[in-house]
Write an enzyme that holds these catalytic residues in place. Structure first.
Site, PDB file in Angstrom:
ATOM      1  N   HIS A 116      42.072  36.118  48.262  1.00 19.54           N
ATOM      2  CA  HIS A 116      41.171  36.326  47.516  1.00 19.54           C
ATOM      3  C   HIS A 116      40.791  38.066  47.513  1.00 19.54           C
ATOM      4  O   HIS A 116      39.964  38.610  46.580  1.00 19.54           O
ATOM      5  CB  HIS A 116      39.871  35.763  47.551  1.00 19.54           C
ATOM      6  CG  HIS A 116      38.998  35.736  46.496  1.00 19.54           C
ATOM      7  ND1 HIS A 116      38.988  35.670  45.014  1.00 19.54           N
ATOM      8  CD2 HIS A 116      37.502  36.226  46.477  1.00 19.54           C
ATOM      9  CE1 HIS A 116      37.981  35.854  44.306  1.00 19.54           C
ATOM     10  NE2 HIS A 116      36.997  36.273  45.522  1.00 19.54           N
TER      11      HIS A 116
ATOM     12  N   SER B 231      36.409  40.197  42.177  1.00 20.23           N
ATOM     13  CA  SER B 231      35.707  38.916  42.351  1.00 20.23           C
ATOM     14  C   SER B 231      34.449  38.666  41.288  1.00 20.23           C
ATOM     15  O   SER B 231      34.497  38.743  40.146  1.00 20.23           O
ATOM     16  CB  SER B 231      35.277  38.653  43.812  1.00 20.23           C
ATOM     17  OG  SER B 231      34.850  37.338  43.919  1.00 20.23           O
TER      18      SER B 231
ATOM     19  N   ASP C 235      45.292  31.976  45.850  1.00 20.60           N
ATOM     20  CA  ASP C 235      43.739  32.264  46.139  1.00 20.60           C
ATOM     21  C   ASP C 235      43.069  31.125  46.110  1.00 20.60           C
ATOM     22  O   ASP C 235      42.802  30.331  45.088  1.00 20.60           O
ATOM     23  CB  ASP C 235      43.516  33.437  44.797  1.00 20.60           C
ATOM     24  CG  ASP C 235      42.028  33.845  45.005  1.00 20.60           C
ATOM     25  OD1 ASP C 235      41.097  33.372  45.923  1.00 20.60           O
ATOM     26  OD2 ASP C 235      41.696  34.862  44.082  1.00 20.60           O
TER      27      ASP C 235
END
Length: 271
Positions: free
Chosen positions: A247, A96, A218
């Site tokens: 995610h 991320s 996602d």
């Protein structure tokens, strides 16, 4: 123990001879998010684990709101960690926002990174002209307001949406726990920094080979973003879209994700 080591709960495991791997977690989690991957690495690598500043296990007194108002503050932290450990070269696995943080750090010190493995990465979350990031500004404003008004309730709602599962799933419960461990004012500040960030103009400066890994579905990062990264990064890159959802696929779908991560860690891009 040095200040960097203490501040980031720095941990090095494994005695492997194949080099150093740095694992960096994303927003709302901590180094425990890598628990399914680490056992597969320790025989072959030295594995560096740490908590990004502001994560639940870190001391909130160390969180400098001005420093972490931009992602550069986190990139400087990463370089300080590598310096503290005397790391001269590593494979970097970032999830991320930490995928982007690793990319930023590599611009100033490409010599420290042999490759970047970018899991669920996005250079910008906001939609723009000719760019689909997945969010409109009013959606982000609502998200921030929900965090402000009742952080615990927001965590309970956000966790299953982000992970992609119901509240009973182990992965959702784990993400809820690490999310709720963050001090609410710090969580809001970090979320604003991440969701309002835009590093698209810097992507051509990233010369280190990048392995872009993405879930099919996602909430935070549409699949088209991985293609955008592939097209605009300055060095060699490769994309793999996995049949996973959410995610945090390394937590929710380890049977799918761990073999993919290991393959990209162990094999370079065929040129």
């Amino acid at each position: 123990m040095g200040i960097v080591e203490e501040a980031h709960n720095l941990r090095v495991v494994g005695e492997g001879k194949r080099g150093v791997i740095v694992l960096a977690h994303g927003f709302g989690t901590d180094q425990s998010v890598w628990k399914h991957l680490v056992p597969h690495l320790v025989a072959d690598y030295r594995v560096v684990l740490f908590d990004t500043m502001g994560a639940g296990p870190t001391n909130p007194d160390y969180f400098d709101f001005a420093r972490y108002a931009t992602l550069e503050g986190y990139a400087l932290d990463l370089l300080a960690i590598l310096q503290e450990l005397g790391v001269q070269s590593c494979i970097y696995v970032g999830h991320s926002v930490s995928a982007v943080i690793g990319a930023l750090a590599s611009i100033s010190r490409p010599d420290l990174f042999t490759k970047l493995v970018l899991l669920s990465a996005s250079p910008r979350y906001l939609n723009d002209v000719d760019y689909y990031g997945g969010f409109e500004q009013d959606e982000l404003d609502e998200l921030f307001e929900a965090m402000r008004s009742n952080y615990k309730a927001w965590c309970s709602g956000f966790a299953p949406l982000c992970v992609g599962g119901d509240m009973e799933s182990v992965a959702v419960q784990e993400f809820s726990r690490t999310l709720f461990n963050i001090r609410p004012d710090i969580a809001l500040s970090v979320a604003q920094t991440i969701f309002q960030s835009d590093v698209r103009s810097l992507l051509p400066l990233v010369s280190v080979p990048c392995h872009i890994i993405q879930s099919t579905k996602d909430l935070a990062v549409p699949v088209v973003v991985s293609e955008y990264l592939h097209k605009h990064l300055g060095g060699d890159s490769i994309v793999e879209v996995m049949p996973s959802e959410g995610h945090l696929p390394q937590l929710s779908s380890p049977d799918i994700v761990i073999p993919v991560l290991l393959r990209h860690i162990q094999h370079d891009i065929a040129v």
